[in-house]
Enzyme design. Structure first.
Site, PDB file in Angstrom:
ATOM      1  N   ASP A  66       0.828  -1.208   0.000  1.00  0.00           N
ATOM      2  CA  ASP A  66       0.000   0.000   0.000  1.00  0.00           C
ATOM      3  C   ASP A  66       0.867   1.264   0.000  1.00  0.00           C
ATOM      4  OD1 ASP A  66      -2.340   1.461   0.031  1.00  0.00           O
ATOM      5  OD2 ASP A  66      -2.533   1.408   2.214  1.00  0.00           O
ATOM      6  N   ASN A 121     -10.549  -2.993  -6.699  1.00  0.00           N
ATOM      7  CA  ASN A 121      -9.793  -1.961  -7.416  1.00  0.00           C
ATOM      8  C   ASN A 121     -10.378  -1.617  -8.781  1.00  0.00           C
ATOM      9  OD1 ASN A 121      -6.523  -2.970  -6.143  1.00  0.00           O
ATOM     10  ND2 ASN A 121      -7.972  -1.461  -5.362  1.00  0.00           N
TER      11      ASN A 121
END
Length: 234
Positions: free
Chosen positions: A14, A62
């Site tokens: 991340d 996503n």
């Protein structure tokens, strides 16, 4: 006492977008640097005798990101497959892609298959790339598989039907970028994993950051529901 070392490390990579934003760059620039970080960390893990590395590259959620970012990520995957697989093959890395293939383009699917075939005999380290993956999807597809096969749904059977059954559960899950959640990553498999949250944004993650996570893991006591006294009886 022997040093506690993880066999299987999983990472939520991340911080790519924030890394780019801090430098006034487009988000895709952060993802490109994230690929460089992944190559670096694969080698670092192999050097530290970690047998399995599982990374969260693209979640099923996503797809909800801006279309230009999703398209850029697909192009980046295709480019990485074309450029990096040969080198990883030389370094003894076995690559597996974990996740739903449906919905991916034919060219991407072909690239995933070819990368897996090219590295299938490698044994130095196994790299599982979770792409178009979600932990809830994984549990659901495992349950559906058992039902289709007429098997009873037990913990053992469900574990054996998960997309990561070939490598077992992670010992240590690292999340970079300062967030402290799993974000639908390896939900079933994380039941007894040790968790480590690093403030480092993924493109900057290096040997010192990895070693900090491993050092924290070494200091943990893995009880799996037992007491300390049961683990070390006098």
């Amino acid at each position: 006492m022997d040093k506690l070392s993880p066999r299987h490390v999983a990472i939520v990579m991340d911080g790519n977008g924030r890394w780019a934003k801090q430098r006034f760059l487009p988000r895709i620039a952060g993802h490109k640097r994230g690929v460089d970080a992944l190559k670096r960390v694969v080698r670092l893990c192999a050097q530290r005798d970690i047998q399995v590395l599982t990374v969260f590259a693209f979640s099923s959620e996503n797809w909800n990101r801006p279309q230009d970012e999703v398209s850029g990520l697909m192009e980046l995957l295709a480019l990485a497959l074309a450029r990096e697989v040969a080198q990883l093959q030389k370094e003894g890395v076995r690559i597996r892609f974990v996740g739903e293939r449906q919905g991916l383009s034919a060219s991407i699917t072909k690239g995933l298959d070819e990368a897996e075939r090219a590295t299938a005999a490698n044994t130095r380290i196994e790299l599982n790339v979770c792409f178009n993956y979600g932990g809830r999807w994984d549990v659901v597809q495992a349950a559906r598989r058992l039902v289709a096969d007429g098997q009873a749904i037990t913990e053992e059977a469900l574990s054996s039907a998960l997309s990561t059954a070939h490598c077992g559960d992670p010992d240590l899950i690292i999340r970079t970028g300062g967030e402290m959640r799993l974000s639908n990553f390896l939900l079933w498999q994380a039941a007894y994993a040790e968790l480590f949250f690093s403030p480092c944004l993924w493109p900057d993650f290096d040997a010192a950051d990895l070693d900090a996570a491993l050092a924290a893991y070494e200091g943990r006591e893995r009880r799996f529901g037992k007491t300390s006294e049961q683990l070390s009886p006098e």
